[in-house]
Scaffold this motif. Sequence first.
Motif, PDB file in Angstrom:
ATOM      1  N   LEU A  21      57.000 106.796  74.207  1.00 44.95           N
ATOM      2  CA  LEU A  21      56.922 107.629  75.417  1.00 44.95           C
ATOM      3  C   LEU A  21      57.847 107.145  76.517  1.00 44.95           C
ATOM      4  N   PHE A  22      57.942 105.826  76.673  1.00 48.71           N
ATOM      5  CA  PHE A  22      58.741 105.271  77.769  1.00 48.71           C
ATOM      6  C   PHE A  22      60.228 105.549  77.550  1.00 48.71           C
ATOM      7  N   ARG A  23      60.612 105.614  76.309  1.00 47.25           N
ATOM      8  CA  ARG A  23      62.026 105.890  76.012  1.00 47.25           C
ATOM      9  C   ARG A  23      62.341 107.371  76.198  1.00 47.25           C
ATOM     10  N   ILE A  24      61.392 108.242  75.845  1.00 53.22           N
ATOM     11  CA  ILE A  24      61.605 109.679  76.108  1.00 53.22           C
ATOM     12  C   ILE A  24      61.725 109.893  77.617  1.00 53.22           C
ATOM     13  N   ALA A  25      60.817 109.236  78.364  1.00 53.76           N
ATOM     14  CA  ALA A  25      60.774 109.444  79.817  1.00 53.76           C
ATOM     15  C   ALA A  25      61.993 108.857  80.511  1.00 53.76           C
ATOM     16  N   SER A  26      62.632 107.874  79.884  1.00 45.20           N
ATOM     17  CA  SER A  26      63.803 107.270  80.528  1.00 45.20           C
ATOM     18  C   SER A  26      65.092 108.020  80.182  1.00 45.20           C
ATOM     19  N   GLY A  27      64.981 109.014  79.320  1.00 43.98           N
ATOM     20  CA  GLY A  27      66.157 109.843  79.031  1.00 43.98           C
ATOM     21  C   GLY A  27      66.910 109.463  77.780  1.00 43.98           C
ATOM     22  N   GLU A  28      66.354 108.545  76.993  1.00 46.32           N
ATOM     23  CA  GLU A  28      67.067 108.112  75.790  1.00 46.32           C
ATOM     24  C   GLU A  28      67.039 109.150  74.673  1.00 46.32           C
ATOM     25  N   MET A  29      66.121 110.102  74.751  1.00 49.00           N
ATOM     26  CA  MET A  29      66.029 111.079  73.665  1.00 49.00           C
ATOM     27  C   MET A  29      66.857 112.334  73.947  1.00 49.00           C
ATOM     28  N   LEU A  30      66.753 112.847  75.154  1.00 46.34           N
ATOM     29  CA  LEU A  30      67.386 114.145  75.430  1.00 46.34           C
ATOM     30  C   LEU A  30      68.526 114.059  76.427  1.00 46.34           C
ATOM     31  N   GLY A  31      68.841 112.847  76.846  1.00 47.97           N
ATOM     32  CA  GLY A  31      69.989 112.670  77.735  1.00 47.97           C
ATOM     33  C   GLY A  31      69.575 112.214  79.121  1.00 47.97           C
ATOM     34  N   LYS A  32      70.460 111.469  79.736  1.00 48.51           N
ATOM     35  CA  LYS A  32      70.175 110.840  81.030  1.00 48.51           C
ATOM     36  C   LYS A  32      70.232 111.832  82.195  1.00 48.51           C
ATOM     37  N   ASP A  33      70.503 113.116  81.850  1.00 49.43           N
ATOM     38  CA  ASP A  33      70.529 114.140  82.899  1.00 49.43           C
ATOM     39  C   ASP A  33      69.460 115.202  82.643  1.00 49.43           C
ATOM     40  N   GLN A  34      68.550 114.935  81.704  1.00 57.01           N
ATOM     41  CA  GLN A  34      67.594 115.966  81.302  1.00 57.01           C
ATOM     42  C   GLN A  34      66.164 115.584  81.705  1.00 57.01           C
ATOM     43  N   PRO A  35      65.627 116.195  82.772  1.00 61.12           N
ATOM     44  CA  PRO A  35      64.234 115.916  83.128  1.00 61.12           C
ATOM     45  C   PRO A  35      63.268 116.394  82.038  1.00 61.12           C
ATOM     46  N   VAL A  36      62.163 115.681  81.896  1.00 66.17           N
ATOM     47  CA  VAL A  36      61.170 116.029  80.865  1.00 66.17           C
ATOM     48  C   VAL A  36      59.759 116.076  81.462  1.00 66.17           C
ATOM     49  N   ILE A  37      58.958 116.958  80.881  1.00 65.78           N
ATOM     50  CA  ILE A  37      57.520 116.989  81.159  1.00 65.78           C
ATOM     51  C   ILE A  37      56.822 116.559  79.880  1.00 65.78           C
ATOM     52  N   LEU A  38      56.026 115.511  79.943  1.00 62.67           N
ATOM     53  CA  LEU A  38      55.320 115.025  78.751  1.00 62.67           C
ATOM     54  C   LEU A  38      53.956 115.693  78.645  1.00 62.67           C
ATOM     55  N   GLN A  39      53.679 116.267  77.486  1.00 59.86           N
ATOM     56  CA  GLN A  39      52.383 116.894  77.217  1.00 59.86           C
ATOM     57  C   GLN A  39      51.737 116.099  76.079  1.00 59.86           C
ATOM     58  N   LEU A  40      50.805 115.227  76.448  1.00 57.47           N
ATOM     59  CA  LEU A  40      50.318 114.223  75.505  1.00 57.47           C
ATOM     60  C   LEU A  40      48.974 114.618  74.915  1.00 57.47           C
ATOM     61  N   LEU A  41      48.897 114.503  73.590  1.00 57.70           N
ATOM     62  CA  LEU A  41      47.662 114.879  72.888  1.00 57.70           C
ATOM     63  C   LEU A  41      47.031 113.662  72.224  1.00 57.70           C
ATOM     64  N   GLU A  42      45.741 113.511  72.445  1.00 57.58           N
ATOM     65  CA  GLU A  42      44.946 112.528  71.694  1.00 57.58           C
ATOM     66  C   GLU A  42      43.657 113.202  71.250  1.00 57.58           C
ATOM     67  N   ILE A  43      42.961 112.575  70.317  1.00 59.17           N
ATOM     68  CA  ILE A  43      41.679 113.112  69.872  1.00 59.17           C
ATOM     69  C   ILE A  43      40.682 113.060  71.040  1.00 59.17           C
ATOM     70  N   PRO A  44      39.665 113.928  71.028  1.00 54.82           N
ATOM     71  CA  PRO A  44      38.722 113.995  72.152  1.00 54.82           C
ATOM     72  C   PRO A  44      37.908 112.714  72.357  1.00 54.82           C
ATOM     73  N   ASP A  45      37.785 111.889  71.348  1.00 58.94           N
ATOM     74  CA  ASP A  45      37.068 110.618  71.413  1.00 58.94           C
ATOM     75  C   ASP A  45      37.316 109.877  72.738  1.00 58.94           C
ATOM     76  N   GLU A  46      36.225 109.386  73.350  1.00 55.78           N
ATOM     77  CA  GLU A  46      36.324 108.818  74.697  1.00 55.78           C
ATOM     78  C   GLU A  46      37.268 107.618  74.758  1.00 55.78           C
ATOM     79  N   LYS A  47      37.203 106.792  73.724  1.00 53.69           N
ATOM     80  CA  LYS A  47      38.056 105.597  73.704  1.00 53.69           C
ATOM     81  C   LYS A  47      39.544 105.983  73.683  1.00 53.69           C
ATOM     82  N   ALA A  48      39.860 106.981  72.866  1.00 52.05           N
ATOM     83  CA  ALA A  48      41.260 107.424  72.761  1.00 52.05           C
ATOM     84  C   ALA A  48      41.724 108.062  74.079  1.00 52.05           C
ATOM     85  N   GLN A  49      40.865 108.871  74.675  1.00 50.77           N
ATOM     86  CA  GLN A  49      41.241 109.523  75.942  1.00 50.77           C
ATOM     87  C   GLN A  49      41.405 108.496  77.063  1.00 50.77           C
TER      88      GLN A  49
END
Length: 327
Positions: A21-49
């Motif tokens: 996630l930190f690498r996507i957010a820093s621009g390493e995946m889509l480019g250093k000029d491309q802002p991103v919105i992260l939509q993160l999914l985990e199982i409903p389990d309380e520990k995971a959330q």
Amino acid sequence: SKKPVRVAVTGAAGQIGYALLFRIASGEMLGKDQPVILQLLEIPDEKAQNALKGVIMELEDCAFPLLAGIEAHSDPMTAFKDTDYALLVGARPRGPGMERADLLAANAQIFTVQGKALNAVASRNVRVLVVGNPANTNAYIAMKSAPDLPRKNFTAMLRLDHNRAASQIAAKTGKAVAGIEKLAVWGNHSPTMYADYRNATIDGQSVKDLINDEQWNREVFLPTVGKRGAAIIAARGLSSAASAANAAIDHMRDWALGTNGKWVTMGIPSNGEYGIPKDVMFGYPVTCEGGEYKIVEGIAIDEFSQECINKTLKELTDEQDGVKHLL
Ligand code: NAX
């Protein structure tokens, strides 16, 4: 400046998620000029959330200039809303006493639900990468569950195998990994994958000629690449995470931004190329340009290569047959 794109990541609180996630957010995946919105999914389990909340706090604390938003979800129908990229990392690992068929069935359930959700709510041009194992078959299931989306937009991660093969070749030849071109990995992300350096060059020289040792290819190189995941578990007590996340970044970056003619490996649905039946999610050498991948055609397949391809194909069609009744 560019409009933000939406990137969904499942299994976001897991170990690959933490390296990714930190690498996507820093621009390493889509480019250093491309802002991103992260939509993160985990199982409903309380520990995971809760774990997901902690990861989000850390993402916030990085104050990444390109991170235009972060969302936490427990339902794929909201997590995948309008998403342009989806990295499906979360999957059911094999538990104690779990048979292969149980593992396939548990993952078929997850990837049917997620494929349907992508079909219903994602961007009509969403690009999907499946990392969660069995990656090729999970990608096949998601693709089959999303009939309104382009088949070609569903892919599976073979890039870690590709990068592992490149690193072994660099070590063997004593040359820098950056000099490698025309390496291919065929088939399933599993020990049956066939890493093929017959056409590869390093610094412009033939890798096959430089190594000149067919026994090393068959008895050292292929088993080393095929069993690398197990070797890392044995050494670390945990499965590969940072290298897997790195491969996911490489796969998506190359797909989105292009490879400048360089061959890379992606698991993609076959259209019959190299005799692989249509729709089998198979590792192929590709080049990428303008946001699309293209299979490298015309590679000669010798007898040994054909045997290797047949073996990994058989494993994949067996996996597919094992889930057909669930689709
Ligand atoms: P972890 O167990 O650390 O994390 C997985 C996360 O996914 C967990 O937090 C779990 O709660 C979540 N999850 C499970 N089911 C989910 C669902 N239905 N929706 C959303 N989230 C869900 O595993 P990690 O080490 O991160 O590995 C993730 C997957 O990648 C595994 O399936 C693993 O086998 C696979 N790998 C694939 C590789 C490849 O080259 N294709 C290499 C590395 C890795 O082994």
